[in-house]
Enzyme design. Structure first.
Site, mmCIF file in Angstrom:
data_model
loop_
_atom_site.group_PDB
_atom_site.id
_atom_site.type_symbol
_atom_site.label_atom_id
_atom_site.label_comp_id
_atom_site.label_asym_id
_atom_site.label_seq_id
_atom_site.Cartn_x
_atom_site.Cartn_y
_atom_site.Cartn_z
ATOM 1 N N GLY A 127 113.465 4.006 14.043
ATOM 2 C CA GLY A 127 113.888 3.172 12.915
ATOM 3 C C GLY A 127 112.760 2.350 12.319
ATOM 4 O O GLY A 127 112.999 1.374 11.606
ATOM 5 N N GLY A 150 110.303 3.600 10.341
ATOM 6 C CA GLY A 150 109.698 4.231 9.172
ATOM 7 C C GLY A 150 108.630 5.239 9.555
ATOM 8 O O GLY A 150 107.803 5.627 8.734
ATOM 9 N N LEU A 151 108.626 5.673 10.822
ATOM 10 C CA LEU A 151 107.638 6.665 11.261
ATOM 11 C C LEU A 151 108.300 8.029 11.445
ATOM 12 O O LEU A 151 107.790 8.903 12.127
ATOM 13 C CB LEU A 151 106.971 6.209 12.567
ATOM 14 C CG LEU A 151 106.235 4.878 12.474
ATOM 15 C CD1 LEU A 151 105.613 4.502 13.806
ATOM 16 C CD2 LEU A 151 105.154 4.935 11.398
ATOM 17 N N SER A 181 111.210 9.078 12.935
ATOM 18 C CA SER A 181 111.729 9.542 14.220
ATOM 19 C C SER A 181 112.815 10.595 14.000
ATOM 20 O O SER A 181 112.954 11.519 14.801
ATOM 21 C CB SER A 181 112.256 8.365 15.034
ATOM 22 O OG SER A 181 113.154 7.607 14.265
ATOM 23 N N SER A 182 113.575 10.498 12.914
ATOM 24 C CA SER A 182 114.665 11.470 12.740
ATOM 25 C C SER A 182 114.112 12.872 12.454
ATOM 26 O O SER A 182 114.598 13.855 13.023
ATOM 27 C CB SER A 182 115.647 11.028 11.663
ATOM 28 O OG SER A 182 114.983 10.797 10.459
ATOM 29 N N ASP A 200 109.495 14.294 5.105
ATOM 30 C CA ASP A 200 109.341 14.050 6.543
ATOM 31 C C ASP A 200 109.305 15.337 7.362
ATOM 32 O O ASP A 200 108.400 15.529 8.175
ATOM 33 C CB ASP A 200 110.428 13.089 7.044
ATOM 34 C CG ASP A 200 110.311 11.737 6.359
ATOM 35 O OD1 ASP A 200 109.269 11.475 5.743
ATOM 36 O OD2 ASP A 200 111.272 10.963 6.427
HETATM 37 C C1 GLA Z 1 112.435 8.063 3.984
HETATM 38 C C2 GLA Z 1 112.975 9.448 3.604
HETATM 39 C C3 GLA Z 1 111.877 10.296 2.961
HETATM 40 C C4 GLA Z 1 111.207 9.552 1.812
HETATM 41 C C5 GLA Z 1 110.772 8.164 2.264
HETATM 42 C C6 GLA Z 1 110.246 7.309 1.124
HETATM 43 O O1 GLA Z 1 111.488 8.174 4.991
HETATM 44 O O2 GLA Z 1 113.467 10.094 4.750
HETATM 45 O O3 GLA Z 1 112.429 11.520 2.537
HETATM 46 O O4 GLA Z 1 112.049 9.517 0.707
HETATM 47 O O5 GLA Z 1 111.858 7.448 2.856
HETATM 48 O O6 GLA Z 1 109.040 7.809 0.632
#
Ligand code: GLA
Length: 418
Positions: free
Chosen positions: A153, A155-156, A158-159, A203
């Site tokens: 969670g 912003g790296l 993980s999902s 991602d």
């Molecule tokens: C999340 C989303 C990505 C992208 C970023 C913002 O990480 O999963 O697809 O939209 O935000 O750049």
């Protein structure tokens, strides 16, 4: 129109192997300790790795058809898969004691299985995503045991890391010989259609096509991509984690997706060549800006300016001008704060401090925003001094210590040799 990169020939999912490291070996040992040498096992355990990523340029452009420049990192998700004889699937994690067990043939025969709003929805979603394009033997159950060293969670990604490691493991287990692109589609199915987050394609591409010492430049319009080098001897990527996790993030993220879609719908009649929002000419937007709802206009401005900025940043990096690339990151952050409105005070404090520090070339929030981390590029060798000064500045502003880590390039996605 945006320039297209070369479209690569399909890569196979099972092509890459990763040398073992103590962190992988201890995850395997944990699996054996928790699940034992069970007699229900129908084979030996195998171990897989998928990296996380930081996004350095192209924020919120992927679902607008624009260019993005993420970089996979050495931290990621570890997954042990062991076949079972009884047709059951067990999904567990080293992070907590909760696990799920179900019958594989029942799941595969269910018409429209529902997500349970639990972390294993990603694993189940990938399984269902793979089942859409390949025949899976319903008798071949398995245990999955996740672990890793990627903050969740933050912003790296993980999902995407969890989804891709699942795809690579299931590809091996069912003998599917899938391409990386098919695994990416299964990951997207899991996240968008099963879990319900309308994420873009960045991602899973960043994780799927990770290459040590490189950023990935991906044109989200047509999925073409190329690797762009970042000299790891001279520069490193630092991640400063605010430790703020926003529960609202899914709703706020989906709202941004809707606002961008609304902007494109309103502007498209005046930009017949634009196939998505990022291709609408800035002049067309400015001529009609007043007709848009104020929030929608702000989102569109970010998307259009960030698109040009990302292509300029790519050109700078190709010429070795990391300083110009870094300035573009700072500008991107300002736009995320003012136009896209996904930043928070804690992230802004970090970026403002980074701007003032000699060792730092650029920095911005990474991932969707609403909490999580700032990514910075800084001169190698100066990280300790930077981290100490950063902690002091952040503690003064917010009374807490952020988590700071410096990353190397990723070993990529694949099976670990054990
Ligand atoms: C999340 C989303 C990505 C992208 C970023 C913002 O990480 O999963 O697809 O939209 O935000 O750049």
């Amino acid at each position: 129109m945006l320039p297209s990169m070369e479209v690569q020939s399909p890569r196979r999912l099972n092509a890459a192997t990763i040398p073992s490291e103590p962190r992988f070996a201890s995850h395997l040992a944990e699996f054996i300790a928790r699940f034992g040498d069970s007699s229900s096992a129908a084979g030996t355990p195998r171990l897989f790795f998928a990296p996380g990523r930081v996004n350095l340029m192209g924020a919120h452009l992927d679902y607008n058809g624009g260019p993005v420049m993420p970089m996979a990192i050495d931290r990621g998700t570890f997954l042990v898969l062991r076949p079972r004889r009884d047709g059951l699937v067990t999904i567990a994690t080293s992070m907590d004691d909760e696990q799920t067990t179900f019958n594989l043939s029942v799941l595969l025969a269910t018409k429209a299985p529902k997500a349970e709003e639990r972390w294993w929805d990603y694993s189940v979603g990938v399984l269902l995503g793979l089942a859409r394009c390949a025949e899976l033997d319903p008798g071949r159950g398995f245990d999955l045991y996740y672990g890793g060293d990627l903050p969740v969670g933050a912003g790296l990604s993980s999902s995407a890391s969890v989804s891709l490691v699942t795809a690579v493991a299931l590809n091996a287990h069912f003998g599917l010989d899938m391409s990386v692109d098919q695994a990416i589609d299964a990951a997207l199915f899991a996240e968008r259609e099963f879990v319900g987050v309308m994420c873009g394609i960045m991602d899973p591409f960043a994780v799927g096509f990770a290459s040590p010492g490189h950023l990935l430049l991906l044109n989200c319009k047509d999925r073409s991509w190329q690797h762009v080098g970042l000299d790891g001897e001279k520069y490193m990527v630092g991640i400063i984690d605010t430790l703020v996790r926003r529960k609202l993030a899914k709703g706020e993220f989906n709202l941004r997706v809707e606002q961008c879609a609304a902007a494109y719908k309103a502007l498209a009649p005046f930009a017949p060549d634009a196939e998505n929002l990022s291709e609408v000419p800035l002049a067309v937007f400015e001529a009609h800006e007043r007709d848009l709802e104020p929030a929608v206009a702000k989102r569109a401005r970010h998307v259009l300016e960030e698109t040009s900025r990302t292509f300029e940043a790519r050109d700078a990096l190709l010429l070795g001008d990391v300083a110009a690339f870094g300035c573009a990151m700072f500008d991107a952050h300002d736009s995320l704060r003012d136009h896209f409105e996904v930043s928070i005070d804690e992230l802004n404090t970090i970026v403002e401090f980074a701007k003032s520090h000699d060792a730092v070339l650029g920095g911005r929030l990474t991932g969707a925003g609403f909490g999580g981390c700032v990514a910075v590029i800084l001169k190698a060798g100066q990280q300790d001094a930077f981290a100490a000064a950063m902690c002091t500045a952040y503690e003064q502003a917010h009374g807490q210590t952020p988590k700071i880590a410096f990353y190397k390039g990723s070993p990529g996605l694949g099976e670990v040799v054990i």
